[in-house]
Each structure stands twice: as C-alpha cells, then as structure tokens.
Scaffold this motif. Sequence first.
Motif, PDB file in Angstrom:
ATOM      1  N   TYR A  63       0.827  -1.195   0.000  1.00  0.00           N
ATOM      2  CA  TYR A  63       0.000   0.000   0.000  1.00  0.00           C
ATOM      3  C   TYR A  63       0.866   1.252   0.000  1.00  0.00           C
ATOM      4  O   TYR A  63       0.379   2.369   0.038  1.00  0.00           O
ATOM      5  N   VAL A  64       2.191   1.064  -0.047  1.00  0.00           N
ATOM      6  CA  VAL A  64       3.125   2.194  -0.038  1.00  0.00           C
ATOM      7  C   VAL A  64       2.929   3.013  -1.311  1.00  0.00           C
ATOM      8  O   VAL A  64       2.914   2.455  -2.413  1.00  0.00           O
ATOM      9  N   PRO A  65       2.769   4.327  -1.175  1.00  0.00           N
ATOM     10  CA  PRO A  65       2.623   5.148  -2.384  1.00  0.00           C
ATOM     11  C   PRO A  65       3.908   5.158  -3.217  1.00  0.00           C
ATOM     12  O   PRO A  65       5.005   5.213  -2.674  1.00  0.00           O
ATOM     13  N   VAL A  66       3.743   5.075  -4.550  1.00  0.00           N
ATOM     14  CA  VAL A  66       4.884   5.076  -5.468  1.00  0.00           C
ATOM     15  C   VAL A  66       4.798   6.367  -6.284  1.00  0.00           C
ATOM     16  O   VAL A  66       3.979   6.483  -7.188  1.00  0.00           O
ATOM     17  N   GLU A  67       5.632   7.328  -5.937  1.00  0.00           N
ATOM     18  CA  GLU A  67       5.597   8.637  -6.587  1.00  0.00           C
ATOM     19  C   GLU A  67       6.437   8.634  -7.858  1.00  0.00           C
ATOM     20  O   GLU A  67       7.527   8.078  -7.893  1.00  0.00           O
ATOM     21  N   GLY A  68       5.894   9.221  -8.906  1.00  0.00           N
ATOM     22  CA  GLY A  68       6.615   9.314 -10.171  1.00  0.00           C
ATOM     23  C   GLY A  68       6.547   8.051 -11.007  1.00  0.00           C
ATOM     24  O   GLY A  68       7.400   7.817 -11.851  1.00  0.00           O
ATOM     25  N   PHE A  69       5.504   7.233 -10.792  1.00  0.00           N
ATOM     26  CA  PHE A  69       5.385   5.962 -11.499  1.00  0.00           C
ATOM     27  C   PHE A  69       4.017   5.878 -12.157  1.00  0.00           C
ATOM     28  O   PHE A  69       2.986   6.034 -11.507  1.00  0.00           O
ATOM     29  N   ASP A  70       3.999   5.625 -13.462  1.00  0.00           N
ATOM     30  CA  ASP A  70       2.764   5.489 -14.219  1.00  0.00           C
ATOM     31  C   ASP A  70       2.549   4.013 -14.531  1.00  0.00           C
ATOM     32  O   ASP A  70       2.924   3.526 -15.591  1.00  0.00           O
ATOM     33  N   ILE A  81      14.191   2.576  -7.000  1.00  0.00           N
ATOM     34  CA  ILE A  81      13.426   3.522  -6.198  1.00  0.00           C
ATOM     35  C   ILE A  81      14.258   4.010  -5.017  1.00  0.00           C
ATOM     36  O   ILE A  81      15.237   3.387  -4.618  1.00  0.00           O
ATOM     37  N   THR A  82      13.844   5.126  -4.472  1.00  0.00           N
ATOM     38  CA  THR A  82      14.354   5.584  -3.188  1.00  0.00           C
ATOM     39  C   THR A  82      13.211   5.450  -2.204  1.00  0.00           C
ATOM     40  O   THR A  82      12.121   5.985  -2.431  1.00  0.00           O
ATOM     41  N   GLU A  83      13.451   4.706  -1.145  1.00  0.00           N
ATOM     42  CA  GLU A  83      12.458   4.501  -0.090  1.00  0.00           C
ATOM     43  C   GLU A  83      12.707   5.552   0.980  1.00  0.00           C
ATOM     44  O   GLU A  83      13.799   5.633   1.537  1.00  0.00           O
ATOM     45  N   ASP A  93      -4.297   5.557   8.866  1.00  0.00           N
ATOM     46  CA  ASP A  93      -4.287   4.629   7.740  1.00  0.00           C
ATOM     47  C   ASP A  93      -3.298   5.046   6.645  1.00  0.00           C
ATOM     48  O   ASP A  93      -3.302   4.478   5.577  1.00  0.00           O
ATOM     49  N   ALA A  94      -2.440   6.017   6.916  1.00  0.00           N
ATOM     50  CA  ALA A  94      -1.449   6.444   5.929  1.00  0.00           C
ATOM     51  C   ALA A  94      -0.098   5.813   6.240  1.00  0.00           C
ATOM     52  O   ALA A  94       0.214   5.501   7.376  1.00  0.00           O
ATOM     53  N   SER A  95       0.692   5.639   5.211  1.00  0.00           N
ATOM     54  CA  SER A  95       2.008   5.031   5.363  1.00  0.00           C
ATOM     55  C   SER A  95       3.039   6.079   5.747  1.00  0.00           C
ATOM     56  O   SER A  95       3.000   7.202   5.268  1.00  0.00           O
ATOM     57  N   ARG A  96       3.976   5.715   6.594  1.00  0.00           N
ATOM     58  CA  ARG A  96       5.099   6.599   6.922  1.00  0.00           C
ATOM     59  C   ARG A  96       6.273   6.351   5.982  1.00  0.00           C
ATOM     60  O   ARG A  96       7.333   6.907   6.145  1.00  0.00           O
ATOM     61  N   VAL A  97       6.046   5.479   5.001  1.00  0.00           N
ATOM     62  CA  VAL A  97       7.062   5.170   4.000  1.00  0.00           C
ATOM     63  C   VAL A  97       6.510   5.568   2.642  1.00  0.00           C
ATOM     64  O   VAL A  97       5.328   5.387   2.367  1.00  0.00           O
ATOM     65  N   SER A  98       7.362   6.112   1.796  1.00  0.00           N
ATOM     66  CA  SER A  98       6.959   6.357   0.408  1.00  0.00           C
ATOM     67  C   SER A  98       8.103   5.931  -0.494  1.00  0.00           C
ATOM     68  O   SER A  98       9.254   5.902  -0.083  1.00  0.00           O
ATOM     69  N   TRP A  99       7.751   5.557  -1.706  1.00  0.00           N
ATOM     70  CA  TRP A  99       8.735   5.160  -2.704  1.00  0.00           C
ATOM     71  C   TRP A  99       8.738   6.207  -3.801  1.00  0.00           C
ATOM     72  O   TRP A  99       7.700   6.583  -4.323  1.00  0.00           O
ATOM     73  N   HIS A 100       9.922   6.677  -4.155  1.00  0.00           N
ATOM     74  CA  HIS A 100      10.096   7.639  -5.240  1.00  0.00           C
ATOM     75  C   HIS A 100      10.855   6.937  -6.361  1.00  0.00           C
ATOM     76  O   HIS A 100      11.958   6.444  -6.139  1.00  0.00           O
TER      77      HIS A 100
END
Length: 111
Positions: A63-70, A81-83, A93-100
């Motif tokens: 459920y980790v958001p993946v930013e910059g990914f189509d 990615i950079t985690e 209900d939000a993640s403290r981790v994001s993937w760029h």
Amino acid sequence: MRLIAIACIAAILAACATNPPDHGSRSRLLYIAGDKVPCSHGVLKTDCLQYREQPTDPWQPTYVPVEGFDWKAGNEYLLKITEVHSKGSSPQDASRVSWHVDKVVEQHPVQ
C-alpha cells in the motif's frame, strides 16, 4: 533564579523545534507485477500493487505510495526507487514510507 528561567525557556524552545520530515532513505530495486490485488491497511480497502525484490520471490502486496510511477496493467516493471521514511505524524491509515521512482530499469508485457 535567573538560571532556572533560562533553563525553562530553553526547554520550551527545544520542545517547539521542528525536525525535518525525512527520517531516512535508501535505494532499492523492486519488481512490480502486471496486476493489482485487493488489500487493506487500517480502514482503507483498495487494490494494491504487488512487488518483490528478487525474480524468484513471491509477490507481496504493498500500500506504499509510489511517486513518479505510471503503472499500466499487463506490464511488469523493474524499478530503481528511493524509499523514504518519514518520522512526522500521519493519519492512522497512511504510510510513513513512500517510494520515489528514480528510474524504470525494465518494462515488458506479462506473458
């Protein structure tokens, strides 16, 4: 008395100081599946991407958001990615981790 007042002011200022939101990060290579699966995190129910770190590992939902990914259904990806780990507060209900996404290393249709 003056020393106590200075110590109290210093303690109050230290409590009000803000920290940067990024607590740490690391680079990773992740395989992303060509289909999503139903998943939930807290109260959020949605369809999640599936990932693995090695081609032979089983797929895991994320459920980790993946930013910059189509993402497009029917394609598998290998992403660099950079985690990023945020130490700031976030909704329950939000993640403290994001993937760029730094780079799409590979992309191919699922066969």
